[in-house]
Design an enzyme around this catalytic site. Structure first.
Site, PDB file in Angstrom:
ATOM      1  N   LYS A  60       0.895  -1.249   0.151  1.00  0.00           N
ATOM      2  CA  LYS A  60       0.037   0.010   0.184  1.00  0.00           C
ATOM      3  C   LYS A  60       0.693   1.325   0.186  1.00  0.00           C
ATOM      4  O   LYS A  60       0.215   2.201   0.225  1.00  0.00           O
ATOM      5  CB  LYS A  60      -0.851   0.086   1.140  1.00  0.00           C
ATOM      6  CG  LYS A  60      -2.036  -0.938   1.307  1.00  0.00           C
ATOM      7  CD  LYS A  60      -2.888  -0.816   2.384  1.00  0.00           C
ATOM      8  CE  LYS A  60      -4.037  -1.645   2.255  1.00  0.00           C
ATOM      9  NZ  LYS A  60      -4.747  -1.648   3.588  1.00  0.00           N
ATOM     10  N   SER A  61       2.109   1.015  -0.368  1.00  0.00           N
ATOM     11  CA  SER A  61       2.967   2.385  -0.319  1.00  0.00           C
ATOM     12  C   SER A  61       2.732   3.348  -1.117  1.00  0.00           C
ATOM     13  O   SER A  61       3.060   4.511  -0.741  1.00  0.00           O
ATOM     14  CB  SER A  61       4.280   2.153  -0.195  1.00  0.00           C
ATOM     15  OG  SER A  61       4.688   1.448  -1.579  1.00  0.00           O
TER      16      SER A  61
END
Length: 169
Positions: A60-61
């Site tokens: 999810k960066s």
């Protein structure tokens, strides 16, 4: 020229009234490629495999810009001719080993307006010197991103490629 000869498919077209206006040259792509067509296809595949890659987003960066599981196309050539720019999305291998305060990223003392991040950073990062031939990479989801705010500047040699486009799974 052999590619101008009508194919067997073209002989069937007069029975389909909506396709009668098409010339047989327009349908030449439907025939099996000759040696020239095969060589062109082979060169295209070789160039694609050498300079482009299809990758997927594992974490999810980069939310909300890129989501987990998105398939992206990256190219690996442009950084041989130019340096990475501030808003480039780059693919890299993390190294083994700027400044953020009040939820804003400051570059050389100037706060940057970033409308693409998920939320302002909840951490504080002191002024960081980025040495020559290094970049400072930050994910769009700053609070859940394992990036330069954790391990420091990234050597340019670790950059694998540059994001080109995304297609959803």
């Amino acid at each position: 020229m052999s590619f101008l000869r009508p194919s067997a498919l073209y002989r069937l077209l007069p029975t389909i009234s909506s396709l009668r206006w098409m010339t047989y040259q327009a349908l030449s792509f439907l025939r099996w490629p000759n040696l020239d067509g095969f060589m062109s296809y082979l060169v295209l595949v070789l160039l694609w495999s050498m300079f482009m890659e299809i990758r997927f987003i594992p974490s999810k960066s980069m939310c909300p810009t890129l989501r987990v599981g998105d398939r992206i196309i990256s190219e690996m050539v442009s950084y041989y001719f130019k340096s990475p720019a501030v808003d480039d999305i780059v693919l890299f291998t993390a190294p083994k080993n700027l400044q953020v305060h009040h939820g804003l990223l400051h570059i050389n003392g100037i706060a940057r307006y970033e409308d693409f991040i998920a939320e302002p950073p909840m951490y504080k990062l002191g002024a960081t010197y980025v040495p020559p031939h290094h970049v400072f990479v930050l994910g769009d989801n700053r609070n859940n991103s394992y990036d330069s705010h954790v391990w420091g500047p990234l050597p340019i040699g670790n950059i694998i490629g540059r994001y080109v486009t995304c297609f959803r799974p």
